[in-house]
Design an enzyme around this catalytic site. Sequence first.
Site, PDB file in Angstrom:
ATOM      1  NE  ARG A 133      18.849  14.934  16.983  1.00 23.90           N
ATOM      2  CZ  ARG A 133      17.562  14.871  16.601  1.00 23.90           C
ATOM      3  NH1 ARG A 133      17.210  15.278  15.385  1.00 23.90           N
ATOM      4  NH2 ARG A 133      16.638  14.423  17.420  1.00 23.90           N
ATOM      5  CB  SER A 190      21.049  13.423  23.224  1.00 22.33           C
ATOM      6  OG  SER A 190      19.700  13.370  23.625  1.00 22.33           O
ATOM      7  CD  GLU A 249      22.201  14.376  19.501  1.00 21.44           C
ATOM      8  OE1 GLU A 249      21.341  15.212  19.815  1.00 21.44           O
ATOM      9  OE2 GLU A 249      21.938  13.164  19.354  1.00 21.44           O
TER      10      GLU A 249
END
Length: 320
Positions: free
Chosen positions: A186, A235, A305
């Site tokens: 990520r 998320s 995130e």
Amino acid sequence: MKAAPRMNAPDGHLIGRMPAVRGRLTADAPLASVTWFRVGGPAEVMFRPADADDLAGFLAALPAEVPVTVIGVASNLLVRDGGVPGVTIRLGRGFTDIVADGTGDGMTLTAGAAALDLNVAMVARDAGIGGLEFLSGIPGTVGGALRMNGGAYGRELADVLVSATAVARDGRRLEFSHAGMGFTYRHSGAPEDCIFTGAILRGEPGNPLEIARRMAEISSKRADSQPVRSRTGGSTFKNPDGHKAWELIDKAGCRGLSIGDAQVSEMHCNFLINNGTATAAQLEALGEEVRRRVFETSGVTLEWEIKRIGVLAAEESTAQ
């Protein structure tokens, strides 16, 4: 929660200092209406460049002290209630082209940074290019996927990227190889101040009907497990090493936890949702409370995130 800096009221002169462009410049542009959470203050100035040349020329001429923020479709973004100072850049029509190329093992697809990940997967499907189905499960754009090495259902952009193009803060045109992107989980190691303009992705020969079947499975799984019909932001926290964020959140007793109309989703507790009148401050405070409880119960520090941008509203800043 640590207070973000307060944005001074727009002085009315910033848009007058903007370079000449072919795209669109807008003062005090509303952002809440474009974010999936439907919260947040305005952009002091919004710039929608006509194309990559327009973007490069604008950045080259923009005074270095003016802050620049980039947003896409704002599916994984929380804009704070005080708005975003400086210039907010949102790529649009000039960056949405998707072209399939090649045959056999060399099958590739070239996409602009504003192209929706879902649309990329659909073009790949129609061209018989497999391996990109996972993009249909990412509710964002190619640019966002490049910035955060977007992934879903067992694959991530690092698995399919050939190269990417971008514009630096000073207007220079850049190109990154796969290795130059410095992908990790990520995260991309590309400079934070560069703005991605497009990418070349590699797939593999596939049967369009089989590709369509896999995409339908992804869509079904997503609808069954995520609050896709709610005002959410994707998320909320990254999965820590050796853990799943949602399991840590659930074990900490946070499923359904709320602050005002901000709530941890009952369906999937790594999603925050706005049940109607939540503010960005309430959503962020709820996320920080989740982080506190998870650390208290497991010793694990969750990392956001969702990208949070902008500044607190004046009354929030005063209350800190």
